[in-house]
Write a protein that holds these residues in place. Structure first.
Motif, PDB file in Angstrom:
ATOM      1  N   ASN A 229      10.477 -31.219  17.953  1.00 21.50           N
ATOM      2  CA  ASN A 229      10.712 -31.419  16.531  1.00 21.50           C
ATOM      3  C   ASN A 229      11.890 -30.591  16.027  1.00 21.50           C
ATOM      4  O   ASN A 229      12.704 -31.080  15.221  1.00 21.50           O
ATOM      5  N   ILE A 230      12.008 -29.347  16.504  1.00 19.87           N
ATOM      6  CA  ILE A 230      13.126 -28.493  16.081  1.00 19.87           C
ATOM      7  C   ILE A 230      14.462 -29.114  16.478  1.00 19.87           C
ATOM      8  O   ILE A 230      15.401 -29.190  15.673  1.00 19.87           O
ATOM      9  N   ILE A 231      14.546 -29.580  17.727  1.00 21.24           N
ATOM     10  CA  ILE A 231      15.796 -30.172  18.202  1.00 21.24           C
ATOM     11  C   ILE A 231      16.107 -31.466  17.441  1.00 21.24           C
ATOM     12  O   ILE A 231      17.241 -31.698  17.000  1.00 21.24           O
ATOM     13  N   LYS A 232      15.082 -32.295  17.272  1.00 20.66           N
ATOM     14  CA  LYS A 232      15.277 -33.581  16.589  1.00 20.66           C
ATOM     15  C   LYS A 232      15.765 -33.377  15.147  1.00 20.66           C
ATOM     16  O   LYS A 232      16.690 -34.053  14.692  1.00 20.66           O
ATOM     17  N   GLN A 233      15.129 -32.438  14.445  1.00 20.72           N
ATOM     18  CA  GLN A 233      15.524 -32.188  13.053  1.00 20.72           C
ATOM     19  C   GLN A 233      16.894 -31.508  12.979  1.00 20.72           C
ATOM     20  O   GLN A 233      17.644 -31.725  12.013  1.00 20.72           O
ATOM     21  N   TYR A 278      12.392 -34.394  23.193  1.00 20.93           N
ATOM     22  CA  TYR A 278      13.631 -33.615  23.315  1.00 20.93           C
ATOM     23  C   TYR A 278      13.326 -32.272  23.964  1.00 20.93           C
ATOM     24  O   TYR A 278      12.460 -31.533  23.504  1.00 20.93           O
ATOM     25  N   MET A 279      14.074 -31.949  25.028  1.00 28.25           N
ATOM     26  CA  MET A 279      13.877 -30.696  25.757  1.00 28.25           C
ATOM     27  C   MET A 279      15.209 -29.956  25.825  1.00 28.25           C
ATOM     28  O   MET A 279      16.191 -30.478  26.371  1.00 28.25           O
ATOM     29  N   PRO A 280      15.273 -28.713  25.266  1.00 33.82           N
ATOM     30  CA  PRO A 280      16.576 -28.029  25.129  1.00 33.82           C
ATOM     31  C   PRO A 280      17.081 -27.325  26.383  1.00 33.82           C
ATOM     32  O   PRO A 280      18.280 -27.091  26.513  1.00 33.82           O
ATOM     33  N   ASN A 281      16.168 -26.930  27.299  1.00 29.77           N
ATOM     34  CA  ASN A 281      16.567 -26.178  28.505  1.00 29.77           C
ATOM     35  C   ASN A 281      17.366 -24.932  28.143  1.00 29.77           C
ATOM     36  O   ASN A 281      18.507 -24.729  28.601  1.00 29.77           O
ATOM     37  N   THR A 282      16.782 -24.071  27.320  1.00 25.72           N
ATOM     38  CA  THR A 282      17.517 -22.909  26.795  1.00 25.72           C
ATOM     39  C   THR A 282      17.993 -21.962  27.894  1.00 25.72           C
ATOM     40  O   THR A 282      18.980 -21.244  27.708  1.00 25.72           O
ATOM     41  N   GLN A 283      17.296 -21.950  29.040  1.00 33.13           N
ATOM     42  CA  GLN A 283      17.699 -21.046  30.109  1.00 33.13           C
ATOM     43  C   GLN A 283      19.064 -21.429  30.688  1.00 33.13           C
ATOM     44  O   GLN A 283      19.722 -20.610  31.347  1.00 33.13           O
ATOM     45  N   ASN A 284      19.510 -22.676  30.420  1.00 35.08           N
ATOM     46  CA  ASN A 284      20.810 -23.134  30.940  1.00 35.08           C
ATOM     47  C   ASN A 284      21.934 -23.008  29.906  1.00 35.08           C
ATOM     48  O   ASN A 284      23.088 -23.306  30.221  1.00 35.08           O
TER      49      ASN A 284
END
Length: 411
Positions: A229-233, A278-284
Motif C-alpha cells: 500500500n505504501i508503494i502503491k500510494q 508491490y514489493m520494494p526490495n529495500t535491501q537492493n
C-alpha cells in the motif's frame, strides 16, 4: 581496565536477557540521544519549562494569579509525562528500587505463573486480529496478498523478510507482542534459578500455545500488505492521483511528498510487482542519477520505521503511550496484566476507525465482531457449555471479544 572474571557473580550472562535488554534499552537510548542530544533529554525538558515561563512573564502577577498557578502546574505535569514516556521507552519506568527484594521477586514470579496457567486459549482469543488486516489493507490488497502466499510462496517469504528487516514480526525469537500484552515486557532480570526457569517456561509457553507463531504470521502478512500500500500510494502521489485520505495516511507514518516521489523512483528501478503486490526490495536500493546514497539510506530508515509503526498499530502491540502510568509500576502491572491490549486497542483501533470512517474500517469492524462472536462460541465449547445465543447476544459478545472498543467495553 578490569578483568570481568573478578565480577562474574554480578554480571548477567544469560543471552536471552542480554538480547532483550539490547533490543529494548540500547536501541531506545541511541534514538533518544540522536533526537534530543542526550539520553536524559535535558535540553528538550528545559525548553518545555522555558516556554511555559515565557508565557508566565507576560502575565500580571496580581490579576492573573490563578492562571500563573495553572500554567506552572501544567509545566510540571508536561515534564513529568515526558520523563515517564522516556523511561517507558527505555524499559526502566516503574522498576523496583531493589529487584532482589522478596516482594519484587514475588511479583515477577506471579506475572510469569499467571501466563502459564491462564493463556492456554490465548491464540483462539486472538482470531479477531485477522480482521484488522482487512481494516488496514482493504479487500483487494488483502486478497492479492493471500493469492501471493498460495501461488508464489517464495516471493511472499521475501516480502515477509522485508518486514523482519524493518524490526518487527520477530515474535518467534523475541515474543515481543505477547510480552507487551501480558505485562512482561520490561521486567527486571531474573536472579534465582527458580525465576530463570519460570521465565524460560513462559517464553516456551508462548510458542507451545501457538501465540507467538500466530503473532509472527499476522505481522508478516500485515507488513506485506502495508508495504504494498505504501508503494502503491507513493506512485499515485508522484502521478498526482492520490486521494487526501491516503496522503494523510502516508504523512501519519512520516513520509512526505518528496519521500513518496523517491520511493516511487526506487521501486521502479529495484522493486517488482507479483500478483498485484508491490514489493520494494529495500535491501537492493542504491544511489541513482537523481537520488544520492545518503538520501537512499535515510529513506530506507524512514520507510522501515513507518512500516513498523503501521504494523504495530494494525496488529495491536501496546506501546509507550498506550497505557496509564500506574500500569507500569510493579503491582500496577500485576493488577492490569491482561488489560494492556484493551488500553492499546482504544488508541489503535477505535480512534482511527472514528477518524477515517471509510469502507475498509467498516468491513474490518464487522468482520472483527463476527469472528469475536464465533470465538465466544468456541470458548463455550472448550469450557463444556452448551449455549445458544440470540442475534443481539452474538453481536454483543462479538463486540466484546473483538477488542475493537478497547477499555470502554471492559468497563
Amino acid at each position: 581496565d578490569i578483568d570481568e572474571l573478578d565480577f562474574e557473580d554480578f554480571l548477567i550472562t544469560d543471552i536471552d536477557e542480554l538480547l532483550k535488554s539490547y533490543v529494548r534499552v540500547a536501541s531506545a537510548d541511541i534514538e533518544i540521544a540522536r533526537k534530543f542530544g542526550s539520553v536524559d533529554m535535558k535540553s528538550a525538558l528545559a525548553k518545555i519549562r522555558s516556554e511555559g515561563e515565557s508565557i508566565i512573564k507576560k502575565l500580571d502577577p496580581d490579576k492573573d494569579k490563578s492562571t500563573i498557578i495553572k500554567i506552572g502546574q501544567q509545566i510540571d505535569d508536561d515534564i513529568q509525562v515526558a520523563e515517564a514516556l522516556r523511561d517507558i521507552l527505555r524499559g526502566i519506568y516503574g522498576l523496583p528500587e531493589n529487584p532482589y527484594a522478596l516482594s519484587s521477586r514475588a511479583a515477577r514470579l506471579a506475572l510469569d505463573f499467571n501466563n502459564l496457567v491462564a493463556l492456554g486459549g490465548a491464540t483462539i482469543s486472538s482470531f479477531p486480529d485477522l480482521a484488522r488486516i482487512l481494516a488496514t489493507g482493504g479487500l483487494t490488497d488483502t486478497m492479492n496478498t493471500m493469492k501471493l502466499m498460495s501461488t508464489h510462496f517464495s516471493k511472499y517469504r521475501a516480502g515477509a523478510a522485508e518486514v523482519k528487516l524493518a524490526g518487527t514480526a520477530l515474535d518467534m525469537i523475541l515474543q515481543t507482542r505477547a510480552l507487551a500484552m501480558f505485562g512482561n515486557g520490561s521486567l527486571a532480570p531474573r536472579f534465582s534459578r527458580l525465576e530463570t526457569g519460570v521465565s524460560y517456561l513462559t517464553n516456551g509457553f508462548f510458542i507451545a500455545n501457538l501465540l507467538s507463531p500466530w503473532n509472527a504470521f499476522l505481522k508478516q502478512a500485515t507488513g506485506v500488505i502495508i508495504t504494498n500500500n505504501i508503494i502503491k500510494q507513493s506512485i499515485r502521489w508522484q502521478k498526482g492521483t492520490i486521494s487526501n485520505l491516503n496522503k494523510s495516511k502516508l504523512l501519519a507514518i512520516g513520509l512526505d511528498e518528496n519521500d513518496a516521489k523517491m520511493l516511487a523512483g526506487l521501486h521502479k528501478k529495484f522493486g517488482e510487482v507479483v500478483d498485484g503486490v508491490y514489493m520494494p526490495n529495500t535491501q537492493n536500493w542504491k544511489a541513482t542519477a537523481n537520488i544520492s546514497q545518503q538520501e537512499v539510506d535515510a529513506l530506507r530508515k524512514k520507510f522501515r520505521a513507518g512500516l513498523v509503526k503501521k504494523v504495530d498499530e494494525t496488529i495491536v502491540t501496546p506501546g509507550a503511550g498506550d497505557q496509564p502510568l500506574w500500569v507500569h509500576n510493579q503491582w500496577g502491572r500485576f493488577v492490569s496484566q491482561y488489560k494492556s491490549f484493551a488500553f492499546a486497542s482504544a488508541n489503535k483501533v477505535l480512534v482511527p476507525a472514528m477518524q477515517q470512517k471509510d469502507a475498509h474500517q467498516m468491513m474490518g469492524l464487522l468482520m472483527m465482531t463476527f469472528i469475536g462472536g464465533n470465538v465466544q462460541s468456541m470458548k463455550d465449547i472448550l469450557a463444556g457449555k452448551d449455549r445458544e445465543y440470540t442475534t443481539a447476544e452474538f453481536i454483543k459478545n462479538g463486540a466484546d471479544r473483538s477488542g475493537a472498543f478497547g477499555i470502554y467495553m471492559e468497563l
